[in-house]
Design a protein around this motif. Structure first.
Motif, short mmCIF file in Angstrom:
data_model
loop_
_atom_site.label_atom_id
_atom_site.label_comp_id
_atom_site.label_asym_id
_atom_site.label_seq_id
_atom_site.Cartn_x
_atom_site.Cartn_y
_atom_site.Cartn_z
N LYS A 57 0.74 -1.51 -7.84
CA LYS A 57 -0.25 -2.41 -7.26
C LYS A 57 -1.02 -3.15 -8.35
CE LYS A 57 -2.64 -4.18 -3.89
NZ LYS A 57 -1.98 -5.17 -3.00
N SER A 58 -1.31 -2.42 -9.40
CA SER A 58 -2.05 -3.03 -10.50
C SER A 58 -1.21 -4.13 -11.18
CB SER A 58 -2.42 -1.93 -11.50
OG SER A 58 -3.04 -2.50 -12.61
N ALA A 59 0.09 -3.87 -11.30
CA ALA A 59 0.96 -4.84 -11.98
C ALA A 59 1.41 -5.97 -11.07
CB ALA A 59 2.19 -4.10 -12.52
N MET A 60 1.52 -5.70 -9.78
CA MET A 60 2.06 -6.69 -8.84
C MET A 60 1.17 -6.76 -7.60
SD MET A 60 6.07 -5.47 -9.06
CE MET A 60 6.74 -6.85 -8.17
N PRO A 61 -0.08 -7.21 -7.77
CA PRO A 61 -1.03 -7.14 -6.64
C PRO A 61 -0.60 -7.94 -5.42
CG PRO A 61 -1.91 -8.44 -8.47
CD PRO A 61 -0.68 -7.78 -8.98
N ASP A 62 0.21 -8.97 -5.62
CA ASP A 62 0.63 -9.79 -4.48
C ASP A 62 1.98 -9.36 -3.90
OD1 ASP A 62 -1.65 -11.26 -4.74
OD2 ASP A 62 -0.72 -12.80 -5.99
N HIS A 63 2.53 -8.30 -4.44
CA HIS A 63 3.82 -7.85 -3.92
C HIS A 63 3.86 -6.36 -3.56
CE1 HIS A 63 6.42 -11.29 -3.90
NE2 HIS A 63 6.15 -11.59 -5.14
N HIS A 64 2.91 -5.59 -4.01
CA HIS A 64 2.96 -4.16 -3.72
C HIS A 64 1.76 -3.78 -2.85
CE1 HIS A 64 5.20 -0.47 -4.57
NE2 HIS A 64 4.04 0.12 -4.32
N PHE A 65 2.04 -3.03 -1.77
CA PHE A 65 1.01 -2.78 -0.77
C PHE A 65 1.15 -1.37 -0.19
CE2 PHE A 65 2.21 -7.25 -0.70
CZ PHE A 65 0.99 -7.89 -0.84
N ALA A 66 0.03 -0.92 0.36
CA ALA A 66 0.12 0.27 1.21
C ALA A 66 0.91 -0.11 2.46
CB ALA A 66 -1.29 0.73 1.60
N VAL A 67 1.66 0.83 2.98
CA VAL A 67 2.49 0.57 4.16
C VAL A 67 1.61 0.51 5.40
CG1 VAL A 67 4.25 1.55 5.67
CG2 VAL A 67 4.57 1.59 3.19
N PRO A 68 1.71 -0.57 6.17
CA PRO A 68 1.02 -0.55 7.46
C PRO A 68 1.75 0.40 8.41
CG PRO A 68 2.31 -2.58 7.24
CD PRO A 68 2.47 -1.81 5.95
N THR A 69 0.99 1.18 9.11
CA THR A 69 1.63 2.23 9.92
C THR A 69 0.80 2.55 11.16
OG1 THR A 69 2.34 4.54 9.94
CG2 THR A 69 0.54 4.00 8.47
N ALA A 70 1.51 2.88 12.22
CA ALA A 70 0.83 3.31 13.46
C ALA A 70 0.57 4.81 13.44
CB ALA A 70 1.66 2.90 14.67
N ARG A 71 0.37 5.35 12.25
CA ARG A 71 -0.13 6.73 12.10
C ARG A 71 -1.61 6.61 11.77
NH1 ARG A 71 3.72 6.49 7.73
NH2 ARG A 71 5.81 7.07 8.40
N LEU A 72 -2.44 7.30 12.48
CA LEU A 72 -3.88 7.12 12.31
C LEU A 72 -4.35 7.52 10.91
CD1 LEU A 72 -5.49 8.37 15.65
CD2 LEU A 72 -4.75 6.06 15.01
N ARG A 73 -5.31 6.74 10.42
CA ARG A 73 -6.01 7.12 9.18
C ARG A 73 -7.25 7.94 9.53
NH1 ARG A 73 -7.56 8.35 4.50
NH2 ARG A 73 -7.96 6.85 2.84
N THR A 74 -7.90 7.54 10.59
CA THR A 74 -9.06 8.31 11.09
C THR A 74 -8.78 8.69 12.54
OG1 THR A 74 -10.16 6.24 11.71
CG2 THR A 74 -10.69 7.14 9.56
N GLN A 90 7.10 14.97 9.60
CA GLN A 90 7.84 15.30 10.83
C GLN A 90 7.45 14.31 11.90
OE1 GLN A 90 7.52 19.73 11.66
NE2 GLN A 90 6.02 19.47 10.04
N CYS A 91 7.56 13.04 11.57
CA CYS A 91 6.96 12.02 12.45
C CYS A 91 7.57 12.01 13.84
CB CYS A 91 7.09 10.66 11.80
SG CYS A 91 6.25 10.54 10.22
N ASN A 92 8.84 12.36 13.96
CA ASN A 92 9.44 12.35 15.30
C ASN A 92 8.79 13.38 16.21
OD1 ASN A 92 10.71 14.21 13.51
ND2 ASN A 92 12.27 14.58 15.05
N LEU A 93 8.19 14.39 15.64
CA LEU A 93 7.49 15.41 16.42
C LEU A 93 6.16 15.72 15.72
CD1 LEU A 93 10.64 17.63 17.01
CD2 LEU A 93 9.36 16.50 18.83
N ASP A 123 -0.02 14.52 16.52
CA ASP A 123 0.04 13.38 17.43
C ASP A 123 -0.62 12.15 16.79
OD1 ASP A 123 1.02 12.32 19.77
OD2 ASP A 123 -0.71 12.88 20.99
N ALA A 124 -0.42 12.02 15.48
CA ALA A 124 -1.10 10.95 14.75
C ALA A 124 -0.52 9.57 15.01
CB ALA A 124 -1.04 11.24 13.24
N LYS A 125 0.75 9.52 15.30
CA LYS A 125 1.37 8.19 15.46
C LYS A 125 1.26 7.72 16.91
CE LYS A 125 5.91 9.51 16.97
NZ LYS A 125 7.29 9.81 16.74
#
Lengths: 482, 142
Positions: free
Chosen positions: A166-183, A196-199, A203-205
């Motif tokens: 991220k530091s070297a490529m700020p416009d190309h490297h990112f955290a993955v957007p995901t439908a797993r809850l952060r909060t 074990q996302c399939n199960l 129940d975060a996702k």
């Protein structure tokens, strides 16, 4: 409990939907926002298994999807979940968008097909789908995938390796957007990298089961599980309902509006069995090709991100190279289950597993077809030379992409036989001679029939498809009758 | 078993393979993939006191996920050439050995203690469906 016994099916519904995966459930959601009193029937081939059943049995379904189509066992395999909620149960919840130029591949690069809609057309519905799923993502990703609203949840933590990138490529490297809850929200806990996302133990996702309770609890919505859709009932160019089999008997349910969202293997077969023949129907079955690499690192520890796939890199997602070969999205994997830790004292974590999604161009020869048997036949003898050139581009470009890291060695591991994304076969387009449905997912010839889900994709881009399938359905629901 | 590609070992390996081919399951008695992996753990973790009973449980669980055919192939190969050498010859064998060691390390107290050479390392079986399995994950709040 929304499940209804076959004998309790009403004579007529406002909307009848075949299938209950992403395409169907998001269409249902959008439709009921507009028509809350509408009576709806969902017909699902698999069973209705709630979360408790899935956790207790450590599987998403008791229906063997592999037995629902025939193919040469030496060809590319296809996997999907048959059961209420479809792929929302088994998915791993990565939710990147398609890039703007994925929608105009022919216009920009002279290859493949343009979509009949633009990124801008879909953008508000991307936002809406992300809100429904409560996607956690980095807002700076908007520099690659323009967005009109922030993500509903903050991004998950990057790993040490991702932070260097991220530091070297700020416009190309990112955290993955995901439908797993952060909060946490309600009964859904935050993702804690259980891998074990399939199960998911917490129940975060997002799943249909944990989010669409308002529809499942509505007295006007009925779910008929263990019922296979056979065909669309047609009369004078108008869809009248669905023919289905359950308990060994064939029955018909009628509706004013009919939708098929039974995945890219079964949806075209249902249309074929309905007599809706078209030269493109069933053809152009495709998905991205998935490469796996392991990158041995010198002195940098990995696996300290917050989720199983913590980082993504967009360096090869778009650009002039797409004139010759497929685009590529690079995932930085944050778990050690695939390759293991290193077996060297003190260097256990100095390894980076990567997966690269390489765009394939749909080929006419890759198809679902009706050979007269009970099940659809699938043939996918090869991927495109365009994809192969994309693979060559990835291999040539990888050292540059990884230059910010102290790389010891890049090892190409085994390619995955499938990325679990089934696309094409009922492609959308503006030209009715070349496509099955229009940009609103409405069948060109039967205007009260929609095809939902990833079967409508005329090209795959590099993104995981579920978010886009959801957004397309929300858009279709907003346009219907408009 | 330290790798030593001597003629004797190759003959032993060849003999094992021949017996395996000739007599089906009875060859399992002659070759012990459990011991091969346990020895591999010991060589990978020099100076570490391994609790052998729990390590054996780990190996049992790990190999329990394999088919009989996979185990047969691994046993013959590991017994003949050694775990490390097979790893240099084949990606599949390298990754299998690493995954076994990883299962042992990440489900034991190895990464929890300040000095893994100062305490006995004990594997603890983890039931399927366990949450938060990555001991390195950074789950700090936003």
């Amino acid at each position: 409990m929304p499940v209804i016994a076959p004998e309790m099916i009403e004579d007529h519904y406002d909307l009848v939907i075949g299938g209950t995966g992403f395409g169907s459930m998001f269409f249902l959601h959008g439709y009921r926002r507009r028509f809350p009193r509408a009576r709806v029937l969902l017909v699902e081939w698999g069973g209705f298994h709630d979360r408790s059943w899935q956790i207790e049995n450590q599987r998403n379904s008791d229906t063997d999807a592999a037995q629902t189509f025939v193919q040469d066992p030496d060809e590319k395999p296809w996997f999907f979940t048959l059961g209420f909620g479809g792929g929302t149960n088994c998915w791993w919840a990565n939710t990147p968008r398609l890039s703007p130029n994925d929608f105009r591949l022919r216009t920009m690069y002279g290859v493949g097909e343009d979509w009949p809609i633009s990124y801008e057309d879909l953008e508000p519905y991307y936002v809406a789908a992300e809100q429904i799923m409560l996607v956690a993502g980095p807002n700076d990703l908007g520099c690659r995938y323009p967005r009109s609203a922030p993500y509903p949840q903050p991004a998950h933590n990057l790993s040490s390796v991702d932070r260097i990138m991220k530091s070297a490529m700020p416009d190309h490297h990112f955290a993955v957007p995901t439908a797993r809850l952060r909060t946490p929200v309600g009964d859904r806990g935050p993702c804690c990298d259980s891998v074990q996302c399939n199960l998911c133990p917490l129940d975060a996702k997002f799943t249909a089961l944990n989010t669409f309770g308002e529809h499942m609890d509505a007295p006007t919505v009925h779910v008929l599980p263990n019922a296979r859709v056979l065909s669309v009932e047609l009369e004078g160019g108008v869809a009248k309902g669905l023919r289905y089999s359950t308990g060994g008997r064939e029955q018909v349910v009628t509706g004013d509006l009919v939708a098929i969202g039974c995945n890219a293997i079964h949806s075209p077969f249902i249309l074929m069995r309905s007599g809706l023949f078209h030269p493109a129907l069933g053809k152009y079955l495709h998905e991205k090709h998935v490469l796996q690499f392991e990158v041995l690192l010198d002195g940098v520890d990995h696996f300290d991100g917050g989720i199983p796939t913590a980082g993504l890199n967009t360096l090869m997602v778009d650009g002039e190279h797409r004139r010759e070969g497929g685009a590529a999205l690079v995932y930085f994997i944050n778990h050690y289950f695939r390759d293991g830790l290193r077996a060297e004292w003190g260097r256990w974590r100095q390894t980076l597993p990567m997966e690269v999604f390489v765009e394939d161009l749909p080929l006419e020869a890759n198809k679902v077809f009706d050979e007269g048997g009970e099940m659809p036949a699938v043939s996918h003898p090869r991927r495109s030379s365009y994809c192969d050139k994309g693979v060559e581009h990835v291999i040539a470009k990888l050292p540059q992409l990884l230059a910010p890291l102290p790389v010891e060695r890049i090892i190409r591991r085994q390619d995955l036989p499938t990325g679990f994304h089934i696309q094409g076969t009922c492609r959308m387009g503006k030209d009715r001679a070349q496509s099955i449905v229009d940009g609103g997912l409405v069948h060109h010839d039967v205007r009260n029939l929609l095809v939902l889900g990833t079967s409508v994709w005329p090209s795959c881009g590099t993104a995981n498809p579920s978010l886009t399938a959801a957004a397309l359905s929300l858009r279709a629901a907003a346009l219907i009758g408009g | 078993m330290k790798f030593n590609p001597s003629r004797r070992n190759i003959l032993i390996g060849g003999g094992t393979a021949a017996i395996a081919a000739a007599s089906g399951a009875s060859w399992v008695l002659l070759a012990d993939e459990h011991q091969a992996l346990l020895d591999y753990f010991k060589r990978s973790l020099p100076g570490v006191r391994i609790d052998e009973a729990s390590a054996a449980e780990c190996i049992h669980e790990f190999l329990g996920r394999w088919s009989w055919k996979q185990r047969r192939a691994a046993t013959v190969a590991w017994q003949t050439f050694g775990v490390e050498t097979m790893g240099t010859m084949s990606d599949k064998f390298e990754l299998a050995a690493r995954r076994a060691l990883t299962m042992y390390l990440t489900n034991s107290n190895f990464f929890e203690v300040a000095d893994p050479r100062a305490k006995t390392i004990v594997y603890v079986s983890r039931p399927s469906g366990t949450a938060c399995t990555n001991p390195f994950a950074n789950l700090d709040p936003p």
